[in-house]
Design a protein around this motif. Sequence first.
Motif, PDB file in Angstrom:
ATOM      1  N   GLU A  12     -13.948  22.003   1.128  1.00 40.36           N
ATOM      2  CA  GLU A  12     -12.670  21.625   0.534  1.00 40.36           C
ATOM      3  C   GLU A  12     -11.807  22.867   0.293  1.00 40.36           C
ATOM      4  OE1 GLU A  12     -10.966  18.656  -2.898  1.00 40.36           O
ATOM      5  OE2 GLU A  12     -12.936  19.580  -3.196  1.00 40.36           O
ATOM      6  N   ARG A  13     -12.451  23.947  -0.194  1.00 36.07           N
ATOM      7  CA  ARG A  13     -11.701  25.199  -0.376  1.00 36.07           C
ATOM      8  C   ARG A  13     -11.176  25.729   0.955  1.00 36.07           C
ATOM      9  NH1 ARG A  13     -16.130  26.261  -3.842  1.00 36.07           N
ATOM     10  NH2 ARG A  13     -17.055  27.652  -2.262  1.00 36.07           N
ATOM     11  N   THR A  14     -12.051  25.678   1.976  1.00 41.68           N
ATOM     12  CA  THR A  14     -11.624  26.148   3.305  1.00 41.68           C
ATOM     13  C   THR A  14     -10.500  25.290   3.849  1.00 41.68           C
ATOM     14  OG1 THR A  14     -13.880  26.920   3.762  1.00 41.68           O
ATOM     15  CG2 THR A  14     -12.409  26.652   5.651  1.00 41.68           C
ATOM     16  N   ASN A  15     -10.638  23.977   3.663  1.00 44.45           N
ATOM     17  CA  ASN A  15      -9.628  23.058   4.163  1.00 44.45           C
ATOM     18  C   ASN A  15      -8.276  23.306   3.482  1.00 44.45           C
ATOM     19  OD1 ASN A  15      -8.179  20.304   4.385  1.00 44.45           O
ATOM     20  ND2 ASN A  15      -9.904  20.129   5.807  1.00 44.45           N
ATOM     21  N   ASN A  16      -8.314  23.520   2.150  1.00 46.05           N
ATOM     22  CA  ASN A  16      -7.068  23.798   1.419  1.00 46.05           C
ATOM     23  C   ASN A  16      -6.426  25.100   1.900  1.00 46.05           C
ATOM     24  OD1 ASN A  16      -7.281  21.482  -0.119  1.00 46.05           O
ATOM     25  ND2 ASN A  16      -8.392  22.501  -1.788  1.00 46.05           N
ATOM     26  N   LEU A  17      -7.269  26.082   2.171  1.00 43.59           N
ATOM     27  CA  LEU A  17      -6.749  27.364   2.669  1.00 43.59           C
ATOM     28  C   LEU A  17      -6.063  27.174   4.016  1.00 43.59           C
ATOM     29  CD1 LEU A  17      -6.471  30.453   2.594  1.00 43.59           C
ATOM     30  CD2 LEU A  17      -8.768  30.606   3.594  1.00 43.59           C
ATOM     31  N   TYR A  18      -6.696  26.424   4.908  1.00 41.80           N
ATOM     32  CA  TYR A  18      -6.094  26.178   6.220  1.00 41.80           C
ATOM     33  C   TYR A  18      -4.800  25.367   6.111  1.00 41.80           C
ATOM     34  CZ  TYR A  18      -9.527  28.194   9.379  1.00 41.80           C
ATOM     35  OH  TYR A  18     -10.292  29.080  10.095  1.00 41.80           O
ATOM     36  N   ARG A  19      -4.754  24.403   5.209  1.00 39.20           N
ATOM     37  CA  ARG A  19      -3.527  23.626   5.044  1.00 39.20           C
ATOM     38  C   ARG A  19      -2.382  24.526   4.540  1.00 39.20           C
ATOM     39  NH1 ARG A  19      -6.052  21.103   7.762  1.00 39.20           N
ATOM     40  NH2 ARG A  19      -6.860  18.966   7.570  1.00 39.20           N
ATOM     41  N   THR A  20      -2.721  25.452   3.652  1.00 35.43           N
ATOM     42  CA  THR A  20      -1.709  26.392   3.160  1.00 35.43           C
ATOM     43  C   THR A  20      -1.210  27.286   4.291  1.00 35.43           C
ATOM     44  OG1 THR A  20      -2.718  26.432   0.960  1.00 35.43           O
ATOM     45  CG2 THR A  20      -1.237  28.255   1.520  1.00 35.43           C
ATOM     46  N   ILE A  21      -2.140  27.758   5.102  1.00 37.69           N
ATOM     47  CA  ILE A  21      -1.772  28.621   6.230  1.00 37.69           C
ATOM     48  C   ILE A  21      -0.911  27.853   7.227  1.00 37.69           C
ATOM     49  CG2 ILE A  21      -2.663  29.883   8.227  1.00 37.69           C
ATOM     50  CD1 ILE A  21      -5.087  30.635   6.497  1.00 37.69           C
ATOM     51  N   GLU A  22      -1.291  26.595   7.504  1.00 36.80           N
ATOM     52  CA  GLU A  22      -0.522  25.782   8.445  1.00 36.80           C
ATOM     53  C   GLU A  22       0.892  25.528   7.918  1.00 36.80           C
ATOM     54  OE1 GLU A  22      -2.866  22.318   8.962  1.00 36.80           O
ATOM     55  OE2 GLU A  22      -4.195  23.219  10.469  1.00 36.80           O
ATOM     56  N   LYS A  23       1.014  25.286   6.618  1.00 41.16           N
ATOM     57  CA  LYS A  23       2.333  25.071   6.029  1.00 41.16           C
ATOM     58  C   LYS A  23       3.190  26.333   6.150  1.00 41.16           C
ATOM     59  CE  LYS A  23       4.644  23.727   1.744  1.00 41.16           C
ATOM     60  NZ  LYS A  23       4.463  23.353   0.309  1.00 41.16           N
ATOM     61  N   GLN A  24       2.571  27.476   5.858  1.00 43.00           N
ATOM     62  CA  GLN A  24       3.303  28.738   5.984  1.00 43.00           C
ATOM     63  C   GLN A  24       3.675  29.013   7.443  1.00 43.00           C
ATOM     64  OE1 GLN A  24       0.503  31.431   4.165  1.00 43.00           O
ATOM     65  NE2 GLN A  24       1.341  31.102   2.101  1.00 43.00           N
ATOM     66  N   ARG A  25       2.758  28.683   8.356  1.00 46.97           N
ATOM     67  CA  ARG A  25       3.046  28.854   9.786  1.00 46.97           C
ATOM     68  C   ARG A  25       4.238  28.006  10.203  1.00 46.97           C
ATOM     69  NH1 ARG A  25      -0.809  25.598  13.387  1.00 46.97           N
ATOM     70  NH2 ARG A  25       0.616  24.043  12.505  1.00 46.97           N
ATOM     71  N   ASP A  26       4.252  26.754   9.751  1.00 41.47           N
ATOM     72  CA  ASP A  26       5.360  25.862  10.116  1.00 41.47           C
ATOM     73  C   ASP A  26       6.681  26.359   9.529  1.00 41.47           C
ATOM     74  OD1 ASP A  26       3.560  24.298  11.471  1.00 41.47           O
ATOM     75  OD2 ASP A  26       3.330  22.807   9.854  1.00 41.47           O
ATOM     76  N   GLU A  27       6.636  26.879   8.299  1.00 36.85           N
ATOM     77  CA  GLU A  27       7.853  27.413   7.684  1.00 36.85           C
ATOM     78  C   GLU A  27       8.360  28.631   8.446  1.00 36.85           C
ATOM     79  OE1 GLU A  27       6.875  28.181   3.650  1.00 36.85           O
ATOM     80  OE2 GLU A  27       7.062  26.087   3.001  1.00 36.85           O
ATOM     81  N   ILE A  28       7.425  29.484   8.828  1.00 38.13           N
ATOM     82  CA  ILE A  28       7.803  30.677   9.601  1.00 38.13           C
ATOM     83  C   ILE A  28       8.405  30.270  10.936  1.00 38.13           C
ATOM     84  CG2 ILE A  28       6.897  32.699  10.831  1.00 38.13           C
ATOM     85  CD1 ILE A  28       4.849  32.984   8.550  1.00 38.13           C
ATOM     86  N   GLN A  29       7.790  29.274  11.598  1.00 38.90           N
ATOM     87  CA  GLN A  29       8.297  28.822  12.886  1.00 38.90           C
ATOM     88  C   GLN A  29       9.689  28.212  12.731  1.00 38.90           C
ATOM     89  OE1 GLN A  29       6.684  29.287  15.890  1.00 38.90           O
ATOM     90  NE2 GLN A  29       8.710  28.714  16.666  1.00 38.90           N
ATOM     91  N   PHE A  30       9.893  27.446  11.642  1.00 35.83           N
ATOM     92  CA  PHE A  30      11.205  26.853  11.394  1.00 35.83           C
ATOM     93  C   PHE A  30      12.269  27.938  11.240  1.00 35.83           C
ATOM     94  CE2 PHE A  30      14.430  25.696   8.243  1.00 35.83           C
ATOM     95  CZ  PHE A  30      15.026  24.618   8.869  1.00 35.83           C
ATOM     96  N   HIS A  31      11.964  28.936  10.417  1.00 37.42           N
ATOM     97  CA  HIS A  31      12.943  29.999  10.186  1.00 37.42           C
ATOM     98  C   HIS A  31      13.135  30.851  11.447  1.00 37.42           C
ATOM     99  CE1 HIS A  31      13.584  29.174   5.977  1.00 37.42           C
ATOM    100  NE2 HIS A  31      12.283  29.204   5.731  1.00 37.42           N
TER     101      HIS A  31
END
Length: 562
Positions: free
Chosen positions: A118-137
């Motif tokens: 669950e900790r690993t999954n939350n970390l990956y979801r955070t990274i994916e969200k940041q990745r998507d934000e970076i890609q958007f910008h």
Amino acid sequence: MKILIAEDNFTDRLILKKIVEASGHEVLEADNGVTAMEVFVSQSPDLVFLDAIMPEMDGYQAAEKIKALTTNHYVPIIFITSLTEQADLVRCMEVGGDDFFTKPFNKVFLEAKLRAFERTNNLYRTIEKQRDEIQFHTDHMLQEQEVAKRIFDKIAHTGELHQPYIRYTASPMSIFNGDILLVARRPFGGVHVFLGDFTGHGLPAAIGAMPTSDIFFGMTLKGFALVEIIQELNRRLHAVLPTGFFCCALAAHIDFEEHNIQVWNAGLPEAYLMNRASGEFIELPSSHLPLGIVGNENLNVSFSIYSFQEDDRLFAYTDGVTEAENSEGEMFGQERLLEALKRGINDDDAFGCLLRDVDEFQTEPEQGDDITYIEVHYSTDYKGPEDEQNLTGELSSGPSDSRFSLELGPNSLRNFNPLPVLSQPLMEIGHLQMFRTQVLTILTELYSNALEHGVLKLKSSLKSSAEGFAEYYRLRQLRLEELEEGFVKVDVKHSPSDNGGRLEIQVSDSGEGFDYKKALKKAESKGYSGRGFPLLYRLADSVEFENNGATIKVVFSWSTGK
């Protein structure tokens, strides 16, 4: 988390379900591999418990398919197995498993694994969200850059680069180009060439190109001399560029009718004058500070003057050419550049030869710098001012029935170029802008004759060679600096007609005059070719001499033909 349990044994599946639900997670169930894939696609679980041995589709096959569907996000797979052979456990990892759990189930151990994933999954979801934000910008920034590039290209246009006597290539490292290449036709004949290389790359380097382009084209169109354009460019760049930013530049004025070229190199690699017939190469090294480093009081704008004949070529480039690298990190270098130019000059294809060599050498898709180079060759097809007409002239409410005068004394003659000031009101007259080149050429010839021959007493015979041109302009500068008396007076009168007008320009100087009758006979013997009085006679309706030639009056009648 939403967890999929794919287990064909009902009892094992039920036990595992109760442990997972007790840990606070939602459970999805499947009793074989095919059902597991259907549930996975429809419900998008966050973690998968997968039995290795199942009917219809085993866990190994299901794991491979799940991993193929989750290339852009992370979904852990934990194999449930009663297998104990090392090869079987290794295969679980090879097909995409992230961990395995053996039967019978250990509740404490299983709950610990769930918390860890669950900790690993939350970390990956955070990274994916940041990745998507970076890609958007990033996408937004690239979109803005593309829009800015289209605007920038319209402002910093290339002018006369399409002319048949010019060959060039411009390969930017990124969307924006730190190199700038500009060519503008002078209204008095000849062309101005400017090649610049701003510090850095991309948008910061390209910012300086906008005022540079605006000043270069605007001042050239108004009739300013190249030395005045360079001074204004330096003044502006010195004021706006941050410390450490500057523009290495080469500027040239090419006069096809007078067969000469004036060159100013400030920080660019040495340019070359090449002669196709003889194979001779003349180096044009940098001998001045780049633009924007010092103020105009410390700027040296002295030109080197050379002959420019039918077989001559000017070649200039930025350092991105010699610094182009191959796959081994080796630079193209000065030696290869010269070898390519010399190999191609005899076939009149030095430019093409270098272009091919650089393309073949630079095998890496990513280049390390902006690459720009240009070749200008002597043109027998160049149109003189009498052949040019600006058909885009627009009607304006200028001073159509008007008259004005300007008289310049010694101090003004030393420090002021009156031609742009004189041309401004003329270009406001109706459709006279259509004849800009002819009118400004007449003004230039009359003023130059009055200043250089009347006031400064320079002899045209000096300009019979490139060395003579250099001496002519050296004496011109020296005599201007020492000038203590004398004047040039310009009187302009315009009278409108139904579809045009009559322009009278009279220029007087304080000189002693000259034997204009002899000069005219000499010009006639050459068939009125070249500049000076022969050019005036070709452009004007009439040319009259008074005061022993110290006063010249020219009449230019124009009509739109409408």
